[in-house]
Write an enzyme that holds these catalytic residues in place. Structure first.
Site, PDB file in Angstrom:
ATOM      1  N   HIS A  10       0.809  -1.217   0.000  1.00 52.40           N
ATOM      2  CA  HIS A  10       0.000   0.000   0.000  1.00 52.40           C
ATOM      3  C   HIS A  10       0.844   1.269   0.000  1.00 52.40           C
ATOM      4  CE1 HIS A  10       0.823   0.635   4.338  1.00 52.40           C
ATOM      5  NE2 HIS A  10       0.754  -0.678   4.420  1.00 52.40           N
ATOM      6  N   ASP A  11       0.368   2.244  -0.749  1.00 48.83           N
ATOM      7  CA  ASP A  11       0.919   3.598  -0.769  1.00 48.83           C
ATOM      8  C   ASP A  11       2.326   3.679  -1.343  1.00 48.83           C
ATOM      9  OD1 ASP A  11      -1.399   4.791   0.690  1.00 48.83           O
ATOM     10  OD2 ASP A  11      -0.667   3.519   2.314  1.00 48.83           O
ATOM     11  N   GLY A  33       5.039  -1.002   2.841  1.00 47.37           N
ATOM     12  CA  GLY A  33       4.228   0.180   2.566  1.00 47.37           C
ATOM     13  C   GLY A  33       5.033   1.451   2.445  1.00 47.37           C
TER      14      GLY A  33
END
Length: 281
Positions: free
Chosen positions: A131-132, A149
């Site tokens: 994520h991200d 992340g």
């Protein structure tokens, strides 16, 4: 809808066993293979192929001329225990190759809501992009490369097989990370590093990779000289940066490296043991 249903775009090829949300938007000449699933609010660009047994989950955009290989999983929820099913996204550019069993997770609200990948990237089997993350253009992820992340990978970087990158770390442009390396701090642009057991090895500039992308020998030699200053044991980082700015103030390569250092949050990798820094031309 499935391959037997009437498609809004008659150029789309859907296998009869594919499951495609009515809320998905498929471009011209898109192909969706057997047993693949395309979720709500997915956008897939022209000439992209999603091969059999792949999943493109909701809120994902994939650009043109991409190939998604079997058993890949794109746009699924982030592996973050604080995630509360907020509205988050994956954005993938054009001309990307995403090989078998690759996983790319959506962003989190606290991390900016987007996981993004640029153009012309090659993600080999079992790559994981969490994520991200922000991945640039023309990168290569070798089998099993893993990003935690919030990692940033700049253009033309190479992440070696089974290497793992700690959250919030940045990998600079044209950097090369050797296989089986655990990356805990930022890797400078143009650097070539690897890990053997508990020791990091630094091999100077990623000369071969840089030349393959049209970078001149003069540029490479300047980067080598800048690295010598940065890793000079008689200078701390602040002193080394000041000296680089004094000597190489007009050089693009110096400005790129200094700017990268100025934005580091975890520090950049420089804890190489004696005798392990290789600055041969």
């Amino acid at each position: 809808m499935n391959g037997e249903s009437e498609s809004v775009n008659p150029t789309v090829v859907l296998h009869p066993t594919a499951i495609v949300s009515e809320k998905a938007q498929l471009g011209n000449q898109v192909e969706i293979g057997a047993y693949s699933i395309v979720g709500d609010d997915v956008v897939i660009g022209d000439n992209t192929v999603v091969m059999h047994h792949a999943v493109v989950d909701r809120n994902t955009a994939i650009g043109k001329n991409c190939k998604v290989f079997p058993f890949s999983s794109i746009g699924t929820a982030p592996q973050d225990i604080t995630f509360q099913d907020e509205l988050t996204y994956v954005e993938i550019g054009d001309n990307n190759i995403i090989r078998e069993f690759t996983t790319i997770n959506r962003g989190t609200a606290k991390g900016g809501a987007y996981t993004s990948i640029g153009d012309n990237n090659y993600l080999m089997a079992y790559t994981h992009i969490a994520h991200d993350c922000r991945v640039g253009n023309s990168t290569q992820f070798v089998n099993g490369a893993t990003l935690a992340g919030h990692v940033e990978v700049e253009d033309f970087a190479v992440i070696g097989a089974f290497s793992s990158v700690h959250q919030f770390v940045r990998i600079g442009r044209n950097a090369y990370v050797g296989g089986y390396t655990v990356v805990l701090q930022d890797i400078l642009p143009y650097a070539k590093i690897s890990q053997a057991r508990d020791a990091y090895n630094f091999y100077g500039p990623n000369s071969i990779g840089m030349m393959r992308h049209g970078i001149s020998r003069e540029f490479i030699n300047n980067v080598k000289d800048i690295f010598r200053l940065l890793f000079n044991r008689d200078l701390n980082t602040t002193q080394a940066v000041e000296k680089i700015q004094e000597i190489y103030a007009e050089l693009e390569e110096a400005n790129i490296i200094v700017d990268f250092i100025s934005k580091t949050k975890r520090g950049f990798l420089k804890n190489f043991k004696a005798g392990q820094v290789n600055n041969r031309r």
